[in-house]
Design a protein around this motif. Structure first.
Motif, PDB file in Angstrom:
ATOM      1  N   ILE A  84       0.857  -1.192   0.000  1.00 32.03           N
ATOM      2  CA  ILE A  84       0.000   0.000   0.000  1.00 32.03           C
ATOM      3  C   ILE A  84       0.890   1.238   0.000  1.00 32.03           C
ATOM      4  CG2 ILE A  84      -1.762   1.290   1.248  1.00 32.03           C
ATOM      5  CD1 ILE A  84      -2.652  -1.364   2.487  1.00 32.03           C
ATOM      6  N   PRO A  85       0.853   2.042  -1.058  1.00 31.98           N
ATOM      7  CA  PRO A  85       1.646   3.277  -1.084  1.00 31.98           C
ATOM      8  C   PRO A  85       0.863   4.452  -0.477  1.00 31.98           C
ATOM      9  CG  PRO A  85       0.656   2.926  -3.229  1.00 31.98           C
ATOM     10  CD  PRO A  85       0.207   1.785  -2.364  1.00 31.98           C
ATOM     11  N   GLN A  86       1.563   5.320   0.200  1.00 31.02           N
ATOM     12  CA  GLN A  86       1.014   6.600   0.677  1.00 31.02           C
ATOM     13  C   GLN A  86       1.779   7.693  -0.070  1.00 31.02           C
ATOM     14  OE1 GLN A  86      -1.584   6.883   2.576  1.00 31.02           O
ATOM     15  NE2 GLN A  86      -1.754   4.686   3.155  1.00 31.02           N
ATOM     16  N   ILE A  87       1.062   8.486  -0.911  1.00 34.87           N
ATOM     17  CA  ILE A  87       1.710   9.379  -1.880  1.00 34.87           C
ATOM     18  C   ILE A  87       1.207  10.815  -1.684  1.00 34.87           C
ATOM     19  CG2 ILE A  87       2.189   9.730  -4.333  1.00 34.87           C
ATOM     20  CD1 ILE A  87       1.116   6.842  -4.764  1.00 34.87           C
ATOM     21  N   SER A  88       2.136  11.752  -1.717  1.00 33.12           N
ATOM     22  CA  SER A  88       1.750  13.177  -1.782  1.00 33.12           C
ATOM     23  C   SER A  88       2.263  13.746  -3.099  1.00 33.12           C
ATOM     24  CB  SER A  88       2.306  13.952  -0.589  1.00 33.12           C
ATOM     25  OG  SER A  88       3.725  13.986  -0.638  1.00 33.12           O
ATOM     26  N   VAL A  89       1.455  14.624  -3.713  1.00 29.02           N
ATOM     27  CA  VAL A  89       1.793  15.168  -5.032  1.00 29.02           C
ATOM     28  C   VAL A  89       1.659  16.702  -4.999  1.00 29.02           C
ATOM     29  CG1 VAL A  89       1.095  13.068  -6.198  1.00 29.02           C
ATOM     30  CG2 VAL A  89      -0.594  14.865  -5.829  1.00 29.02           C
ATOM     31  N   SER A  90       2.036  17.335  -6.108  1.00 31.01           N
ATOM     32  CA  SER A  90       1.977  18.804  -6.235  1.00 31.01           C
ATOM     33  C   SER A  90       0.545  19.300  -6.006  1.00 31.01           C
ATOM     34  CB  SER A  90       2.433  19.221  -7.633  1.00 31.01           C
ATOM     35  OG  SER A  90       3.746  18.771  -7.886  1.00 31.01           O
ATOM     36  N   GLN A  91       0.469  20.561  -5.579  1.00 30.54           N
ATOM     37  CA  GLN A  91      -0.834  21.161  -5.311  1.00 30.54           C
ATOM     38  C   GLN A  91      -1.684  21.137  -6.573  1.00 30.54           C
ATOM     39  OE1 GLN A  91      -0.615  25.169  -3.840  1.00 30.54           O
ATOM     40  NE2 GLN A  91      -2.829  25.447  -3.839  1.00 30.54           N
ATOM     41  N   GLY A  92      -2.863  20.689  -6.393  1.00 31.94           N
ATOM     42  CA  GLY A  92      -3.808  20.654  -7.482  1.00 31.94           C
ATOM     43  C   GLY A  92      -3.663  19.446  -8.397  1.00 31.94           C
ATOM     44  N   ALA A  93      -2.598  18.649  -8.180  1.00 29.84           N
ATOM     45  CA  ALA A  93      -2.395  17.469  -9.039  1.00 29.84           C
ATOM     46  C   ALA A  93      -3.067  16.247  -8.418  1.00 29.84           C
ATOM     47  CB  ALA A  93      -0.910  17.218  -9.245  1.00 29.84           C
ATOM     48  N   ARG A  94      -3.202  15.223  -9.228  1.00 29.44           N
ATOM     49  CA  ARG A  94      -3.737  13.936  -8.755  1.00 29.44           C
ATOM     50  C   ARG A  94      -2.856  12.805  -9.315  1.00 29.44           C
ATOM     51  NH1 ARG A  94      -7.056  15.723 -12.856  1.00 29.44           N
ATOM     52  NH2 ARG A  94      -7.422  14.233 -14.595  1.00 29.44           N
ATOM     53  N   VAL A  95      -2.879  11.627  -8.638  1.00 24.52           N
ATOM     54  CA  VAL A  95      -2.003  10.505  -9.027  1.00 24.52           C
ATOM     55  C   VAL A  95      -2.833   9.245  -9.201  1.00 24.52           C
ATOM     56  CG1 VAL A  95      -1.495   9.847  -6.647  1.00 24.52           C
ATOM     57  CG2 VAL A  95       0.112   9.227  -8.468  1.00 24.52           C
ATOM     58  N   PHE A  96      -2.379   8.437 -10.121  1.00 26.72           N
ATOM     59  CA  PHE A  96      -2.993   7.111 -10.351  1.00 26.72           C
ATOM     60  C   PHE A  96      -1.868   6.083 -10.574  1.00 26.72           C
ATOM     61  CE2 PHE A  96      -4.586   3.620 -12.897  1.00 26.72           C
ATOM     62  CZ  PHE A  96      -5.735   3.271 -12.215  1.00 26.72           C
TER      63      PHE A  96
END
Length: 665
Positions: free
Chosen positions: A82-94
């Motif tokens: 299970i990954p816990q991910i933070s990304v740039s403001q306003g971005a989303r990850v898949f």
């Protein structure tokens, strides 16, 4: 009215102006936001954890190459991380943060910026072992195993151990490293630690703890055996109790015993000692407490019974010379045997000169017939003389009885049948009757019976024998016989003219023939007793009921008629079949003998070919006899005695008294 309509028209015009202004304002705002949308699409942090939460790590993010790398234990399943991910403001990850992801073979995570642009990160995981356990810990020189508990290895030393450098052997997780090598000497007088570092770099420190046992208070004697006597003593309180055969000598006796694990004994197990009234065994505990054990030895009464052995001229050299006879009698005397059953008739030969045999051959008119074992010697007389010198009884054993010969030479007809063809037995097919390659004379014919009686009485009259014996061939005949002219005619006279059944095992036909042999046993008994009332008449038939169904030997009837002084059924069973089978056979045949302990002395197989029973099997057989009140046995045959000398020295330790009243009724 006109005035009202003007007011409405003014208001409508005003609303149109206001709406237009609002729309222009919105269009300006929208055009202004499109220019300010965020374009950043980075993964800022990436943590990985196992589904059970037992493992967690932070991956390294390589922004230039858009790669993410991490090292995780090989024990972790890549398909359920299970990954816990933070990304740039306003971005989303898949794939999304917090969802299970299969990382096997590498995985791509796509980040989409607010403005719709994308960046793909490739996640590559390397697996290394995370195991860092001590798996086993031994002190090989002291045969001590350490007990591993979490981060501690406890090593317990016996009381009195002097601690110092001691070699340790240990194993640990595969691919891990240890701070010291297995086989190193550790000084157990000090505290020691061993650090195990896994392949992935995780370390675990073990503390090695030395523990000294408290001194044991145990000083118990657990078992005590006399291996040469095949005896195990009973230990009760502080007494070693044992019941031994009459005549047992306890000087220079080997003993084996066990005692409390941490105690010591005055003498080592396996010692040879002399046991007298004041002999003791001392067991001392670790703490120094002594326990003294005394002996309580009792001796059984002297046995009265028959200890016999068969002497044969087949597969044996005993009868080949007088010197060999002397040696055999000395051996038997030393082992406290009191009876020999010497062959007096087999293969149409006798060990002694026999006018009966010579006369029976007269119709052949031959002078070169070999009718004696050794024409230059009287072997029977030699045996009698040497046995009686040593107080050993001699029973003349008429081994072949009514059998013609073994093997089919001359069609199964020995020289007697060649001289008297009318004495031949017949089966239902008209052939000479045979079973197991033994061919037979007609045991139902009065002339054959008279020949055998004359042969036996000749020995009783001319030799100082103590008895005579018939075996599984006297009185006996294969149950396939009885179809000769004489027997058929006799049967028809006694059965209303009916011919014998074709079925040789027909109950009435079998009993009729067995009765004839029982009558012969009675007649033979009477004839022997008339000549010598003290001469024993003994028989060694096959076990019942096999003897009856296969050889027409209804020997329980002989006992009922009181025409046998000693019965020795051949209870020949090999040890490979187990003692229980022998015990069953013995018990059943003793019951068939009406539990007449006075006359029951079973035949025991001691040797045949290369077979010799084990010591323990023979011990079990003899002891079972005694437990049932049977005070002797007869062994087939002499050539097995030497191999079992140890058994007879133990169980026949003293002389047995030969029963003086066997011949009395």
């Amino acid at each position: 009215m006109l005035k009202s309509l003007q007011s409405i028209n003014q208001l409508f015009s005003l609303n149109i102006v206001t709406a237009s202004a609002l729309m222009l304002s919105l269009l300006f705002v929208c055009c202004s936001n499109t220019d300010d949308r965020l374009t950043e699409k980075k993964i800022l942090s990436f943590e990985i954890s196992s589904s059970d939460g037992a493992f967690q790590t932070t991956a390294t993010i390589h922004q230039e190459s858009l790669q993410i790398t991490a090292t995780i234990p090989s024990e972790v399943d890549l398909s359920t991380l299970i990954p816990q991910i933070s990304v740039s403001q306003g971005a989303r990850v898949f794939p999304s943060s917090g969802e299970k992801v299969n990382f096997q073979g590498g995985t791509v995570f796509t980040v989409t910026a607010e403005d719709g642009s994308k960046a793909s990160y490739f996640v590559s995981l390397t697996q290394l072992s995370g195991q860092n356990e001590i798996l086993s810990f031994q002190l090989p020189d002291l045969s001590i195993d350490g007990i591993i508990k979490e981060n501690t290895v406890e090593v317990t030393f016996p009381f009195g151990t002097e601690l110092g450098p001691i070699k340790v052997d240990f194993t640990f997780s595969s691919k891990a490293k240890s701070s010291i090598e297995s086989g190193t000497n550790l000084d157990f007088s000090k505290e020691n630690t061993i650090t195990i570092t896994s392949e992935i770099g995780q370390s675990k420190e073990y503390r090695i703890t030395a523990i000294i046992e408290e001194p044991s208070q145990e000083n118990e004697l657990l078992s005590f055996n006399f291996p040469d006597l095949f005896q195990e003593a009973e230990i009760l309180d502080n007494t070693i109790s044992l019941s031994l055969p009459y005549g047992t000598d306890l000087a220079n006796t080997s003993v084996e015993f066990t005692y409390s694990e941490k105690a010591t004994a005055m003498i080592p197990s396996g010692s040879v000692i002399n046991i007298f009234d004041d002999t003791t065994i001392v067991i001392t505990s670790q703490s120094g407490q002594e326990r003294v054990y005394d002996f309580d030895i009792t001796y059984q009464e002297q046995e009265t019974g028959v200890r016999g052995v068969w002497l044969t001229n087949v597969a044996s050299d005993v009868l080949q010379s007088r010197e060999n006879i002397i040696i055999a009698m000395e051996n038997l005397k030393a082992l406290n045997f009191n009876t020999v059953f010497v062959v007096a008739w087999n293969k149409t030969q006798t060990p002694h000169p026999s006018e009966v045999v010579t006369k029976t051959h007269e119709p052949l008119n031959k002078t070169d017939l070999m009718t004696r074992f050794d024409p230059a010697r009287d072997v029977l007389q030699e045996v009698i003389e040497e046995a009686h010198k040593r107080n050993i009884k001699v029973i003349a054993w008429f081994e072949y009885g009514f059998a013609s010969q073994f093997g089919d030479s001359n069609g199964g007809r020995n020289s007697i049948l060649q001289a008297h063809p009318e004495w031949e037995s017949k089966d239902a097919s008209g052939n000479i009757a045979q079973k197991n390659n033994f061919y037979w004379m007609n045991a139902f014919h009065p002339e054959v019976q008279q020949f055998m009686t004359d042969l036996i009485l000749e020995v009783v009259e001319n030799y100082d024998v103590d008895g005579i014996q018939g075996d599984d061939r006297l009185p006996a005949v294969t149950s396939t016989s009885g179809y000769d002219d004489y027997t058929i005619e006799r049967y028809m006279k006694e059965n209303n003219g009916n011919r014998p059944p074709n079925n040789a095992k027909n109950n009435q036909w079998l009993q009729w023939r067995s009765n004839i042999l029982s009558d012969y046993a009675e007649d033979l008994y009477a004839a022997v007793k008339e000549m010598d009332p003290e001469c024993l008449v003994t028989f060694s038939p096959s076990p019942f009921p096999f003897s009856y169904s296969e050889y027409c030997q209804d020997w329980p009837t002989w006992i009922d008629r009181d025409v046998v002084d000693m019965i020795s059924p051949q209870l020949y069973r090999r040890d490979s079949r187990g003692f229980n089978e022998y015990r069953f056979l013995f018990n059943s045949n003793l019951s068939y003998a009406k539990n007449k302990l006075k006359i029951f002395y079973p035949g025991v197989l001691l040797r045949i070919g290369n077979y010799i029973p084990s010591d323990q099997y023979l011990v079990d057989v003899i002891r079972h006899h005694r437990s049932q009140g049977v005070m002797g046995e007869v062994f087939f045959f002499y050539e097995g005695i030497g191999a079992k000398k140890k058994v007879f020295e133990a169980l026949y330790a003293g002389e047995a008294i030969f029963p003086k009243d066997l011949h009395l009724r």
